[in-house]
Design a protein around this motif. Structure first.
Motif, PDB file in Angstrom:
ATOM      1  N   ARG A  24       0.832  -1.207   0.000  1.00 34.47           N
ATOM      2  CA  ARG A  24       0.000   0.000   0.000  1.00 34.47           C
ATOM      3  C   ARG A  24       0.870   1.261   0.000  1.00 34.47           C
ATOM      4  O   ARG A  24       0.555   2.237  -0.683  1.00 34.47           O
ATOM      5  CB  ARG A  24      -0.940   0.008   1.220  1.00 34.47           C
ATOM      6  CG  ARG A  24      -2.114  -0.944   1.073  1.00 34.47           C
ATOM      7  CD  ARG A  24      -3.129  -0.775   2.196  1.00 34.47           C
ATOM      8  NE  ARG A  24      -4.181  -1.780   2.051  1.00 34.47           N
ATOM      9  CZ  ARG A  24      -4.346  -2.818   2.862  1.00 34.47           C
ATOM     10  NH1 ARG A  24      -3.543  -2.979   3.906  1.00 34.47           N
ATOM     11  NH2 ARG A  24      -5.308  -3.689   2.651  1.00 34.47           N
ATOM     12  N   LYS A  25       1.945   1.244   0.780  1.00 31.55           N
ATOM     13  CA  LYS A  25       2.844   2.409   0.823  1.00 31.55           C
ATOM     14  C   LYS A  25       3.403   2.705  -0.567  1.00 31.55           C
ATOM     15  O   LYS A  25       3.423   3.855  -1.023  1.00 31.55           O
ATOM     16  CB  LYS A  25       4.003   2.140   1.793  1.00 31.55           C
ATOM     17  CG  LYS A  25       3.652   2.312   3.251  1.00 31.55           C
ATOM     18  CD  LYS A  25       4.881   2.026   4.107  1.00 31.55           C
ATOM     19  CE  LYS A  25       4.462   1.683   5.534  1.00 31.55           C
ATOM     20  NZ  LYS A  25       5.517   0.983   6.268  1.00 31.55           N
ATOM     21  N   ARG A  28       0.487   3.861  -3.004  1.00 30.82           N
ATOM     22  CA  ARG A  28       0.009   5.215  -2.713  1.00 30.82           C
ATOM     23  C   ARG A  28       1.031   6.267  -3.138  1.00 30.82           C
ATOM     24  O   ARG A  28       0.670   7.328  -3.656  1.00 30.82           O
ATOM     25  CB  ARG A  28      -0.318   5.346  -1.224  1.00 30.82           C
ATOM     26  CG  ARG A  28      -1.609   4.631  -0.832  1.00 30.82           C
ATOM     27  CD  ARG A  28      -1.872   4.744   0.656  1.00 30.82           C
ATOM     28  NE  ARG A  28      -3.091   4.040   1.026  1.00 30.82           N
ATOM     29  CZ  ARG A  28      -3.234   3.287   2.100  1.00 30.82           C
ATOM     30  NH1 ARG A  28      -2.208   3.147   2.938  1.00 30.82           N
ATOM     31  NH2 ARG A  28      -4.363   2.678   2.372  1.00 30.82           N
ATOM     32  N   ARG A  31       0.818   6.668  -6.857  1.00 31.96           N
ATOM     33  CA  ARG A  31      -0.358   7.446  -7.261  1.00 31.96           C
ATOM     34  C   ARG A  31      -0.144   8.936  -7.022  1.00 31.96           C
ATOM     35  O   ARG A  31      -0.483   9.757  -7.869  1.00 31.96           O
ATOM     36  CB  ARG A  31      -1.598   6.972  -6.486  1.00 31.96           C
ATOM     37  CG  ARG A  31      -2.233   5.748  -7.092  1.00 31.96           C
ATOM     38  CD  ARG A  31      -3.608   5.483  -6.516  1.00 31.96           C
ATOM     39  NE  ARG A  31      -4.237   4.375  -7.232  1.00 31.96           N
ATOM     40  CZ  ARG A  31      -5.424   3.882  -6.935  1.00 31.96           C
ATOM     41  NH1 ARG A  31      -6.131   4.374  -5.939  1.00 31.96           N
ATOM     42  NH2 ARG A  31      -5.929   2.875  -7.644  1.00 31.96           N
ATOM     43  N   ARG A  32       0.392   9.269  -5.855  1.00 36.70           N
ATOM     44  CA  ARG A  32       0.606  10.685  -5.549  1.00 36.70           C
ATOM     45  C   ARG A  32       1.556  11.326  -6.560  1.00 36.70           C
ATOM     46  O   ARG A  32       1.394  12.481  -6.942  1.00 36.70           O
ATOM     47  CB  ARG A  32       1.176  10.845  -4.134  1.00 36.70           C
ATOM     48  CG  ARG A  32       0.144  10.676  -3.032  1.00 36.70           C
ATOM     49  CD  ARG A  32       0.680  11.151  -1.695  1.00 36.70           C
ATOM     50  NE  ARG A  32       1.855  10.422  -1.270  1.00 36.70           N
ATOM     51  CZ  ARG A  32       1.833   9.308  -0.540  1.00 36.70           C
ATOM     52  NH1 ARG A  32       0.673   8.789  -0.169  1.00 36.70           N
ATOM     53  NH2 ARG A  32       2.951   8.713  -0.181  1.00 36.70           N
ATOM     54  N   GLY A  70      -8.812  12.264  -4.262  1.00 36.50           N
ATOM     55  CA  GLY A  70      -7.360  12.260  -4.375  1.00 36.50           C
ATOM     56  C   GLY A  70      -6.888  11.763  -5.728  1.00 36.50           C
ATOM     57  O   GLY A  70      -7.396  12.169  -6.767  1.00 36.50           O
ATOM     58  N   GLU A  72      -7.180   8.748  -6.960  1.00 31.73           N
ATOM     59  CA  GLU A  72      -7.899   7.590  -7.496  1.00 31.73           C
ATOM     60  C   GLU A  72      -8.355   7.879  -8.934  1.00 31.73           C
ATOM     61  O   GLU A  72      -8.544   9.052  -9.306  1.00 31.73           O
ATOM     62  CB  GLU A  72      -9.140   7.295  -6.641  1.00 31.73           C
ATOM     63  CG  GLU A  72      -8.843   6.752  -5.273  1.00 31.73           C
ATOM     64  CD  GLU A  72     -10.110   6.408  -4.498  1.00 31.73           C
ATOM     65  OE1 GLU A  72     -10.136   5.320  -3.895  1.00 31.73           O
ATOM     66  OE2 GLU A  72     -11.058   7.216  -4.478  1.00 31.73           O
ATOM     67  N   LEU A 143      -6.183  -0.517  -4.976  1.00 31.80           N
ATOM     68  CA  LEU A 143      -4.857   0.049  -5.235  1.00 31.80           C
ATOM     69  C   LEU A 143      -4.166  -0.711  -6.348  1.00 31.80           C
ATOM     70  O   LEU A 143      -3.374  -0.156  -7.095  1.00 31.80           O
ATOM     71  CB  LEU A 143      -4.009   0.021  -3.964  1.00 31.80           C
ATOM     72  CG  LEU A 143      -4.360   1.100  -2.942  1.00 31.80           C
ATOM     73  CD1 LEU A 143      -3.676   0.823  -1.617  1.00 31.80           C
ATOM     74  CD2 LEU A 143      -3.988   2.482  -3.457  1.00 31.80           C
ATOM     75  N   GLN A 154      -7.792  -0.408   0.060  1.00 37.24           N
ATOM     76  CA  GLN A 154      -7.180   0.636   0.875  1.00 37.24           C
ATOM     77  C   GLN A 154      -6.956   0.202   2.321  1.00 37.24           C
ATOM     78  O   GLN A 154      -6.248   0.876   3.071  1.00 37.24           O
ATOM     79  CB  GLN A 154      -8.058   1.898   0.857  1.00 37.24           C
ATOM     80  CG  GLN A 154      -8.092   2.604  -0.494  1.00 37.24           C
ATOM     81  CD  GLN A 154      -6.858   3.464  -0.750  1.00 37.24           C
ATOM     82  OE1 GLN A 154      -5.895   3.435   0.003  1.00 37.24           O
ATOM     83  NE2 GLN A 154      -6.897   4.218  -1.847  1.00 37.24           N
ATOM     84  N   GLU A 180      -1.675  -0.475 -12.745  1.00 39.01           N
ATOM     85  CA  GLU A 180      -1.929  -1.152 -11.468  1.00 39.01           C
ATOM     86  C   GLU A 180      -2.491  -2.562 -11.644  1.00 39.01           C
ATOM     87  O   GLU A 180      -2.861  -3.211 -10.667  1.00 39.01           O
ATOM     88  CB  GLU A 180      -2.847  -0.283 -10.596  1.00 39.01           C
ATOM     89  CG  GLU A 180      -2.151   1.004 -10.152  1.00 39.01           C
ATOM     90  CD  GLU A 180      -3.072   2.072  -9.608  1.00 39.01           C
ATOM     91  OE1 GLU A 180      -2.557   3.079  -9.091  1.00 39.01           O
ATOM     92  OE2 GLU A 180      -4.316   1.926  -9.712  1.00 39.01           O
TER      93      GLU A 180
END
Length: 220
Positions: A24-25, A28, A31-32, A70, A72, A143, A154, A180
């Motif tokens: 997840r880290k 994410r 994505r950012r 965000g 997504e 994710l 998530q 993804e």
């Protein structure tokens, strides 16, 4: 596939919970760095995703989905298009005592932040979790998803609660960014339900129903 899949770290030596947290880290952070929320208007990717999603759920009269936030993949245009064509759209809402419930989408102007750091929610009556049984298709966040349909969510557990309540035979579609879709296998627990299909801005496709993630052992 025109977009290369993300290269995820090897988490096979970790406990499942730790492996999921590690992935997840990474996801994410990606994505950012690579995906930006379309604050004004709709991006080409949003338009393309919407077209693929409408094609995927053609014929459905009720669809359960989510309001993107965000980085997504954007679902805002999809909500409007479904609504315009008379499809009933169910969206997650937090009910009394933080119960996991649903609400009916009544247009974008009706959506508002009703709980801090939560996706926007519709007003109107709160429907119980079991309302998901009405849905002809579930379009859910993730994710990433592997080629056998294993999904990394998530971590909130919302869909662990909702997916078992769907009507038999109702397809689950994961909405993700093209890169993804990963080779896998992703770490899963006994309660994790596989998805049947993936929708991205590039395409939508069914996953192999006979794949390991879709097999149910006699003990389970």
């Amino acid at each position: 596939m025109t977009t290369g899949a993300l290269d995820l770290p090897d988490t096979s030596r970790l406990e499942v919970d730790d492996a999921k947290d590690e992935l997840r880290k990474v996801l994410r952070a990606h994505r950012r760095a690579h995906h930006h929320h379309p604050d004004s208007g709709h991006m080409a990717a949003c338009e393309a995703l919407t077209e693929h999603a409408l094609e995927a759920v053609a014929g459905a009269t009720t669809v359960a989905t989510f309001v993107s936030m965000g980085a997504e993949p954007c679902t805002r245009l999809l909500l409007e298009r479904l609504h315009e064509t008379g499809v009933e759209v169910l969206l997650p809402v937090l009910g009394p005592h933080l119960a996991r419930c649903w609400g009916r989408f009544q247009g974008s102007a009706d959506l508002a932040e009703r709980a801090p750091r939560r996706p926007l929610e519709p007003s109107g009556p709160t429907l119980p979790a079991e309302a998901v049984h009405e849905a002809d298709a579930l379009l859910i966040p993730a994710l990433c998803v592997d080629r056998d349909g294993r999904r990394l969510g998530q971590g909130g557990g919302w869909y662990d609660r909702m997916l078992p309540l769907r009507a038999p035979g109702t397809h689950i579609f994961a909405i993700i960014h093209p890169e993804e879709v990963v080779a896998g296998p992703l770490p899963v627990e006994e309660h994790d339900e596989p998805v049947d299909a993936v929708i991205t801005a590039e395409e939508w496709f069914l996953l192999a129903a006979g794949s390991p993630a879709h097999a149910r052992s006699p003990e389970s």
